[in-house]
Design an enzyme around this catalytic site. Structure first.
Site, PDB file in Angstrom:
ATOM      1  N   GLN A 190       1.005  -1.107  -0.043  1.00 16.62           N
ATOM      2  CA  GLN A 190       0.120  -0.202  -0.069  1.00 16.62           C
ATOM      3  C   GLN A 190       0.835   1.206   0.201  1.00 16.62           C
ATOM      4  OE1 GLN A 190      -2.178   1.086   3.693  1.00 16.62           O
ATOM      5  NE2 GLN A 190      -4.034   1.226   2.233  1.00 16.62           N
ATOM      6  N   TYR A 199      -6.198  10.662   4.423  1.00 15.30           N
ATOM      7  CA  TYR A 199      -4.598  10.999   4.061  1.00 15.30           C
ATOM      8  C   TYR A 199      -4.591  12.028   2.726  1.00 15.30           C
ATOM      9  CZ  TYR A 199      -3.903   7.472   7.627  1.00 15.30           C
ATOM     10  OH  TYR A 199      -3.941   6.888   8.805  1.00 15.30           O
TER      11      TYR A 199
HETATM   12  C1  LIG Z   1      -4.609  -1.681  13.787  1.00 18.62           C
HETATM   13  C2  LIG Z   1      -5.244  -1.127  12.479  1.00 18.62           C
HETATM   14  C3  LIG Z   1      -4.276  -0.945  11.587  1.00 18.62           C
HETATM   15  C4  LIG Z   1      -4.726  -0.224  10.408  1.00 18.62           C
HETATM   16  N1  LIG Z   1      -3.992   0.153   9.042  1.00 18.62           N
HETATM   17  C5  LIG Z   1      -4.307   0.381   8.250  1.00 18.62           C
HETATM   18  C6  LIG Z   1      -3.332   0.807   7.004  1.00 18.62           C
HETATM   19  O1  LIG Z   1      -2.297   1.119   7.330  1.00 18.62           O
HETATM   20  N2  LIG Z   1      -3.982   0.993   5.867  1.00 18.62           N
HETATM   21  C7  LIG Z   1      -5.331   1.139   5.533  1.00 18.62           C
HETATM   22  O2  LIG Z   1      -5.624   1.422   4.531  1.00 18.62           O
HETATM   23  N3  LIG Z   1      -6.330   0.893   6.554  1.00 18.62           N
HETATM   24  C8  LIG Z   1      -5.809   0.151   7.723  1.00 18.62           C
HETATM   25  N4  LIG Z   1      -6.680  -0.149   8.683  1.00 18.62           N
HETATM   26  C9  LIG Z   1      -7.949  -0.126   8.459  1.00 18.62           C
HETATM   27  C10 LIG Z   1      -8.310  -1.503   7.819  1.00 18.62           C
HETATM   28  O3  LIG Z   1      -7.632  -1.953   6.919  1.00 18.62           O
HETATM   29  C11 LIG Z   1      -9.689  -1.420   7.339  1.00 18.62           C
HETATM   30  O4  LIG Z   1     -10.070  -0.565   6.476  1.00 18.62           O
HETATM   31  C12 LIG Z   1     -10.693  -1.099   8.475  1.00 18.62           C
HETATM   32  O5  LIG Z   1     -10.523  -1.982   9.592  1.00 18.62           O
HETATM   33  C13 LIG Z   1     -12.379  -0.994   8.413  1.00 18.62           C
HETATM   34  O6  LIG Z   1     -12.744  -2.065   7.195  1.00 18.62           O
HETATM   35  P1  LIG Z   1     -13.437  -1.392   6.106  1.00 18.62           P
HETATM   36  O7  LIG Z   1     -12.354  -0.699   5.169  1.00 18.62           O
HETATM   37  O8  LIG Z   1     -13.859  -2.647   5.323  1.00 18.62           O
HETATM   38  O9  LIG Z   1     -14.432  -0.610   6.287  1.00 18.62           O
HETATM   39  C14 LIG Z   1      -5.985  -0.468  10.116  1.00 18.62           C
HETATM   40  C15 LIG Z   1      -7.148  -0.918  10.902  1.00 18.62           C
HETATM   41  C16 LIG Z   1      -6.600  -1.403  12.271  1.00 18.62           C
HETATM   42  C17 LIG Z   1      -7.522  -2.141  13.202  1.00 18.62           C
END
Ligand SMILES: Cc1cc2nc3c(=O)[nH]c(=O)nc-3n(C[C@H](O)[C@H](O)[C@H](O)COP(=O)(O)O)c2cc1C
Length: 279
Positions: free
Chosen positions: A103, A173
């Site tokens: 990513q 972002y």
């Molecule tokens: C600990 C943690 C770290 C995350 N880091 C990222 C990240 O680096 N990049 C990202 O796009 N989303 C990140 N997310 C979000 C998840 O990838 C995801 O988008 C989110 O849990 C919600 O799910 P959805 O996108 O299906 O709504 C993170 C979530 C958590 C819980």
């Protein structure tokens, strides 16, 4: 005991020119395993364990295309000197039969001077209370150079053996900060109408698609809603999704939330007020 594998989940699928052995993808979730902004043995072991578990593809999370796009000290920063270490990780992932993705993004106003190396930049120059930090509005030449940095990062991903790249255009972002009326108050061709607010994303994706060529998969993560009144809503998000499709991108990751305003919307939960107050 026999494992049932008739589900479509366990059949191959394509992301553009890349064929995954099945339809499970370890999504990008920041690992915090990159001291000195470089890959570590811990990062390798982590993604190798996911690949050995049988996923179709695993995604290294939240790599910044430039130093000033870093939110955290233990976050990847794409630069030529880390290519050999990334190559070591993709070789290990490939040996299991899984594909590798990374990513790529830029945090914009979600940083601090000590991490970004300068005052954080964004579409507009308002103070970011959440970080908290003063923010400098990007000049036009910087915006154009930044879109090229996205292309450069894709070339480094290719040199590192990545099969796919995932461009982060959501969660508040930098690209999202241009898209959202909450953070984009510009009156030039980069702000105002949705078409203007999409210009930076369009340019980034043009550079990304050029760099990805015909053999890399390109995925974009985007918001369906920013998650608060005054942010991007579903109608605008649909227009953004069509624009992403028009750029020739192979898949879209639908998400939502805005780290500087609706962080818990990203996690799909309520703000844990009780626990926060307690601690
Ligand atoms: C600990 C943690 C770290 C995350 N880091 C990222 C990240 O680096 N990049 C990202 O796009 N989303 C990140 N997310 C979000 C998840 O990838 C995801 O988008 C989110 O849990 C919600 O799910 P959805 O996108 O299906 O709504 C993170 C979530 C958590 C819980």
């Amino acid at each position: 005991m026999e494992t049932k594998k008739e589900s479509i989940l366990f059949t191959p699928a394509n992301i553009g020119p890349v064929t995954l052995r099945n339809r499970t993808i370890r999504s990008a979730a920041f690992e915090g395993m990159c001291p000195g902004n470089s890959p570590s043995q811990q990062l390798k072991d982590y993604h190798l364990s996911v690949a050995e578990g049988g996923v179709g593809m695993t995604t290294l999370a939240y790599a910044s295309v430039t130093r000033n796009g870093l939110s955290f000290p233990r976050q990847l920063w794409m630069r030529p000197e880390i290519v050999p270490a990334l190559r070591d990780i993709t070789d290990a992932i490939h040996a299991t039969g899984a594909k590798a993705s990374i990513q790529l993004g830029h945090c914009g106003n979600m940083s601090h001077k000590s991490t970004a190396g300068e005052t954080p930049i964004s579409a507009s120059g308002r103070f970011n209370i959440y970080s908290p930090t003063p923010v400098r509005k990007m000049r036009e030449d910087e915006i154009i150079a930044m879109s090229r940095s996205f292309g450069d990062a894709v070339r480094l991903a290719r040199d590192s053996g990545m099969d796919c790249v995932e461009i982060h255009a959501g969660h508040g972002y930098l690209i999202s900060q241009f898209l959202s009326p909450y953070t984009n108050h510009r009156r030039d061709r980069w702000g105002g109408s949705l078409d203007n607010r999409m210009r930076f994303m369009r340019m980034c994706l043009e550079e990304v698609m050029k760099a990805a060529g015909s053999d890399m998969g390109v995925v974009v993560k985007t918001n369906m809603r920013d998650g608060f009144k005054g942010g991007m809503e579903i109608d605008d998000a649909l227009t953004v999704a069509r624009e992403i499709e028009r750029a020739g991108v192979h898949a879209i990751v639908l998400s939502g939330g805005f780290v500087s305003k609706a962080p818990m919307y990203v996690m799909r939960g309520e703000m844990p007020i009780k626990a926060l107050t307690h601690y």
